[in-house]
Design a protein around this motif. Structure first.
Motif, PDB file in Angstrom:
ATOM      1  N   LYS A   1       3.209  -4.589   6.019  1.00 19.53           N
ATOM      2  CA  LYS A   1       2.514  -4.857   4.823  1.00 19.53           C
ATOM      3  C   LYS A   1       0.715  -4.611   5.067  1.00 19.53           C
ATOM      4  O   LYS A   1       0.181  -3.908   4.286  1.00 19.53           O
ATOM      5  N   ARG A   2       0.317  -5.325   6.029  1.00 16.87           N
ATOM      6  CA  ARG A   2      -1.108  -5.313   6.127  1.00 16.87           C
ATOM      7  C   ARG A   2      -1.504  -3.785   6.873  1.00 16.87           C
ATOM      8  O   ARG A   2      -2.638  -3.262   6.442  1.00 16.87           O
ATOM      9  N   GLU A   3      -0.814  -3.124   7.954  1.00 18.18           N
ATOM     10  CA  GLU A   3      -1.479  -2.279   8.276  1.00 18.18           C
ATOM     11  C   GLU A   3      -1.038  -0.752   7.618  1.00 18.18           C
ATOM     12  O   GLU A   3      -2.024   0.030   7.791  1.00 18.18           O
ATOM     13  N   MET A   4      -0.217  -0.761   7.124  1.00 15.49           N
ATOM     14  CA  MET A   4       0.340   0.343   6.152  1.00 15.49           C
ATOM     15  C   MET A   4      -0.206   0.489   4.888  1.00 15.49           C
ATOM     16  O   MET A   4      -0.557   1.462   4.187  1.00 15.49           O
ATOM     17  N   LEU A   5      -0.245  -0.820   4.160  1.00 17.05           N
ATOM     18  CA  LEU A   5      -0.389  -0.915   2.831  1.00 17.05           C
ATOM     19  C   LEU A   5      -1.831  -1.617   2.503  1.00 17.05           C
ATOM     20  O   LEU A   5      -2.384  -1.458   1.428  1.00 17.05           O
ATOM     21  N   GLY A   6      -2.583  -2.118   3.347  1.00 15.78           N
ATOM     22  CA  GLY A   6      -3.676  -2.974   3.471  1.00 15.78           C
ATOM     23  C   GLY A   6      -3.459  -4.550   2.776  1.00 15.78           C
ATOM     24  O   GLY A   6      -4.702  -4.802   2.204  1.00 15.78           O
ATOM     25  N   VAL A   7      -2.417  -4.789   2.798  1.00 18.15           N
ATOM     26  CA  VAL A   7      -2.276  -6.222   2.247  1.00 18.15           C
ATOM     27  C   VAL A   7      -3.093  -7.241   3.100  1.00 18.15           C
ATOM     28  O   VAL A   7      -2.885  -7.160   4.469  1.00 18.15           O
ATOM     29  N   SER A   8      -4.169  -8.187   2.419  1.00 19.07           N
ATOM     30  CA  SER A   8      -4.609  -9.061   3.030  1.00 19.07           C
ATOM     31  C   SER A   8      -3.943 -10.369   3.606  1.00 19.07           C
ATOM     32  O   SER A   8      -3.080 -10.780   3.325  1.00 19.07           O
TER      33      SER A   8
END
Length: 156
Positions: A55-62
């Motif tokens: 979620k963080r790496e692919m979509l930029g979720v904090s």
């Protein structure tokens, strides 16, 4: 006509493109959309971001959002949808994150699914309590609900 076919028809008419960001549904929405002949006129890409790192790496979720609210939250669904739309260049992006089961907790019960829908107007979120229907039924219900969100957003 099934709902995915309806979406394809509307998207072609309106010249709209779609991206998906899925967690608990494991890509079943993207599979339903790409099963259609001509889907390439609508479908940009789909990301299955089951792990928080994805979620963080692919979509930029904090990371802070994940810590503060947990993966199953409207806040994370919002960031997933926004990230999918931004990174894919699609007109519409939908995000799905939830607890398909078995299990859950008092705080986040089985069958809770959070959705995000990103378009030119911004990002809208909602939570649906499908209940403890069983893993397959929750996943199918979440896929179908996300499809309905896309259909509503695609309407002229």
């Amino acid at each position: 006509m099934n709902r995915a076919s309806d979406l394809l028809e509307i998207c072609i008419e309106q010249r709209l493109t779609v991206a998906t960001a899925e967690s608990c549904t494991g890509g079943s929405l993207a599979a339903a959309l790409t099963a259609l002949p001509g889907a390439s006129a609508m479908f940009q890409w789909g990301a299955v971001t089951y792990a928080n790192a994805a979620k963080r790496e692919m979509l930029g979720v904090s990371q802070m959002t994940l810590i503060a609210h947990g993966a199953v939250s409207e806040e994370v669904a919002q960031e997933m949808a926004a990230g999918a739309r931004e990174r894919s260049g699609a007109d519409l992006a939908v995000a799905i994150t939830g607890i398909a089961g078995p299990g859950g907790s008092d705080h986040k019960p089985e069958g809770r699914v959070c959705f995000g829908l990103a378009d030119a107007r911004g990002v809208r979120t909602e939570t649906v309590e499908f209940g403890a229907l069983g893993r397959d039924a929750v996943r199918a219900a979440a896929r179908d609900h996300a499809l309905e969100l896309l259909l509503a957003a695609a309407q002229p």
